[in-house]
Design a protein around this motif. Structure first.
Motif, PDB file in Angstrom:
ATOM      1  N   GLN A 154       0.833  -1.207   0.000  1.00  0.00           N
ATOM      2  CA  GLN A 154       0.000   0.000   0.000  1.00  0.00           C
ATOM      3  C   GLN A 154       0.865   1.253   0.000  1.00  0.00           C
ATOM      4  OE1 GLN A 154      -2.399  -0.715   3.477  1.00  0.00           O
ATOM      5  NE2 GLN A 154      -3.958  -1.858   2.344  1.00  0.00           N
ATOM      6  N   ALA A 155       1.945   1.239   0.751  1.00  0.00           N
ATOM      7  CA  ALA A 155       2.849   2.390   0.780  1.00  0.00           C
ATOM      8  C   ALA A 155       3.514   2.590  -0.577  1.00  0.00           C
ATOM      9  CB  ALA A 155       3.907   2.205   1.872  1.00  0.00           C
ATOM     10  N   ALA A 156       3.893   1.486  -1.220  1.00  0.00           N
ATOM     11  CA  ALA A 156       4.509   1.581  -2.546  1.00  0.00           C
ATOM     12  C   ALA A 156       3.523   2.154  -3.558  1.00  0.00           C
ATOM     13  CB  ALA A 156       5.008   0.206  -2.993  1.00  0.00           C
ATOM     14  N   ARG A 157       2.272   1.691  -3.517  1.00  0.00           N
ATOM     15  CA  ARG A 157       1.256   2.218  -4.439  1.00  0.00           C
ATOM     16  C   ARG A 157       1.006   3.702  -4.198  1.00  0.00           C
ATOM     17  NH1 ARG A 157      -0.964  -2.790  -3.886  1.00  0.00           N
ATOM     18  NH2 ARG A 157      -2.343  -2.202  -2.172  1.00  0.00           N
ATOM     19  N   ALA A 158       0.906   4.091  -2.937  1.00  0.00           N
ATOM     20  CA  ALA A 158       0.679   5.500  -2.612  1.00  0.00           C
ATOM     21  C   ALA A 158       1.854   6.349  -3.097  1.00  0.00           C
ATOM     22  CB  ALA A 158       0.478   5.666  -1.106  1.00  0.00           C
ATOM     23  N   SER A 159       3.063   5.871  -2.912  1.00  0.00           N
ATOM     24  CA  SER A 159       4.250   6.602  -3.371  1.00  0.00           C
ATOM     25  C   SER A 159       4.250   6.746  -4.880  1.00  0.00           C
ATOM     26  CB  SER A 159       5.528   5.884  -2.928  1.00  0.00           C
ATOM     27  OG  SER A 159       5.584   5.793  -1.532  1.00  0.00           O
ATOM     28  N   LEU A 160       3.941   5.679  -5.575  1.00  0.00           N
ATOM     29  CA  LEU A 160       3.894   5.727  -7.036  1.00  0.00           C
ATOM     30  C   LEU A 160       2.821   6.695  -7.510  1.00  0.00           C
ATOM     31  CD1 LEU A 160       4.855   4.747  -9.774  1.00  0.00           C
ATOM     32  CD2 LEU A 160       3.261   2.821  -9.562  1.00  0.00           C
ATOM     33  N   ASN A 161       1.662   6.689  -6.870  1.00  0.00           N
ATOM     34  CA  ASN A 161       0.589   7.623  -7.244  1.00  0.00           C
ATOM     35  C   ASN A 161       1.030   9.072  -7.064  1.00  0.00           C
ATOM     36  OD1 ASN A 161      -1.208   5.652  -8.033  1.00  0.00           O
ATOM     37  ND2 ASN A 161      -2.156   5.497  -6.021  1.00  0.00           N
ATOM     38  N   ILE A 162       1.761   9.351  -6.001  1.00  0.00           N
ATOM     39  CA  ILE A 162       2.268  10.716  -5.776  1.00  0.00           C
ATOM     40  C   ILE A 162       3.240  11.106  -6.882  1.00  0.00           C
ATOM     41  CG2 ILE A 162       3.732  12.119  -4.263  1.00  0.00           C
ATOM     42  CD1 ILE A 162       2.408  10.535  -1.905  1.00  0.00           C
ATOM     43  N   ILE A 163       4.148  10.201  -7.217  1.00  0.00           N
ATOM     44  CA  ILE A 163       5.127  10.481  -8.274  1.00  0.00           C
ATOM     45  C   ILE A 163       4.421  10.714  -9.604  1.00  0.00           C
ATOM     46  CG2 ILE A 163       6.993   9.455  -9.648  1.00  0.00           C
ATOM     47  CD1 ILE A 163       7.877   8.068  -6.972  1.00  0.00           C
ATOM     48  N   LEU A 164       3.484   9.844  -9.951  1.00  0.00           N
ATOM     49  CA  LEU A 164       2.765   9.990 -11.218  1.00  0.00           C
ATOM     50  C   LEU A 164       1.957  11.281 -11.248  1.00  0.00           C
ATOM     51  CD1 LEU A 164       1.591   6.311 -11.791  1.00  0.00           C
ATOM     52  CD2 LEU A 164       3.472   7.534 -12.930  1.00  0.00           C
ATOM     53  N   HIS A 165       1.329  11.623 -10.155  1.00  0.00           N
ATOM     54  CA  HIS A 165       0.555  12.864 -10.079  1.00  0.00           C
ATOM     55  C   HIS A 165       1.462  14.077 -10.269  1.00  0.00           C
ATOM     56  CE1 HIS A 165      -2.580  15.665  -8.882  1.00  0.00           C
ATOM     57  NE2 HIS A 165      -1.685  16.219  -8.070  1.00  0.00           N
ATOM     58  N   ASN A 166       2.625  14.060  -9.614  1.00  0.00           N
ATOM     59  CA  ASN A 166       3.566  15.175  -9.752  1.00  0.00           C
ATOM     60  C   ASN A 166       4.104  15.290 -11.167  1.00  0.00           C
ATOM     61  OD1 ASN A 166       3.288  16.070  -7.127  1.00  0.00           O
ATOM     62  ND2 ASN A 166       5.007  14.884  -6.370  1.00  0.00           N
ATOM     63  N   GLN A 167       4.337  14.153 -11.835  1.00  0.00           N
ATOM     64  CA  GLN A 167       4.813  14.184 -13.222  1.00  0.00           C
ATOM     65  C   GLN A 167       3.747  14.756 -14.145  1.00  0.00           C
ATOM     66  OE1 GLN A 167       6.054  10.177 -14.113  1.00  0.00           O
ATOM     67  NE2 GLN A 167       8.126  10.529 -13.341  1.00  0.00           N
ATOM     68  N   SER A 168       2.494  14.403 -13.911  1.00  0.00           N
ATOM     69  CA  SER A 168       1.416  14.894 -14.788  1.00  0.00           C
ATOM     70  C   SER A 168       1.221  16.400 -14.612  1.00  0.00           C
ATOM     71  CB  SER A 168       0.110  14.150 -14.535  1.00  0.00           C
ATOM     72  OG  SER A 168      -0.408  14.465 -13.263  1.00  0.00           O
ATOM     73  N   ASP A 169       1.565  16.934 -13.448  1.00  0.00           N
ATOM     74  CA  ASP A 169       1.468  18.376 -13.220  1.00  0.00           C
ATOM     75  C   ASP A 169       2.502  19.155 -14.009  1.00  0.00           C
ATOM     76  OD1 ASP A 169      -0.634  18.004 -11.497  1.00  0.00           O
ATOM     77  OD2 ASP A 169       0.538  18.335  -9.656  1.00  0.00           O
ATOM     78  N   HIS A 170       3.584  18.491 -14.422  1.00  0.00           N
ATOM     79  CA  HIS A 170       4.689  19.179 -15.087  1.00  0.00           C
ATOM     80  C   HIS A 170       4.682  18.928 -16.588  1.00  0.00           C
ATOM     81  CE1 HIS A 170       6.334  20.446 -11.292  1.00  0.00           C
ATOM     82  NE2 HIS A 170       6.267  19.193 -10.848  1.00  0.00           N
ATOM     83  N   LEU A 171       3.622  18.375 -17.128  1.00  0.00           N
ATOM     84  CA  LEU A 171       3.551  18.135 -18.586  1.00  0.00           C
ATOM     85  C   LEU A 171       3.059  19.348 -19.323  1.00  0.00           C
ATOM     86  CD1 LEU A 171       2.114  14.515 -18.705  1.00  0.00           C
ATOM     87  CD2 LEU A 171       4.473  15.246 -19.061  1.00  0.00           C
TER      88      LEU A 171
END
Length: 60
Positions: free
Chosen positions: A43-60
């Motif tokens: 669950q922690a790994a999934r939450a971390s990945l979601n944060i990373i993906l969300h931050n990447q989508s903000d910078h597109l």
């Protein structure tokens, strides 16, 4: 002032940051099976990945 909070488990870390007294307890994990522990890590790994993906989508 130190709050008295009744919890199960053991204090595994006790330290200060400035004037703040921090007590870390193993109460949330003391009776876990290895499968429970793995589920928490997944669950922690999934939450971390979601944060990373969300931050990447903000910078597109």
């Amino acid at each position: 002032m130190l709050a008295k909070i009744p919890i199960e488990g053991n204090i595994v870390k006790d330290y200060y940051i400035g004037n703040t007294h921090i007590l870390i307890s193993d109460a949330a994990y003391i009776n876990n099976t290895p499968e429970d522990d793995q589920r928490v890590l997944d669950q922690a790994a999934r939450a971390s990945l979601n944060i990373i993906l969300h931050n990447q989508s903000d910078h597109l």
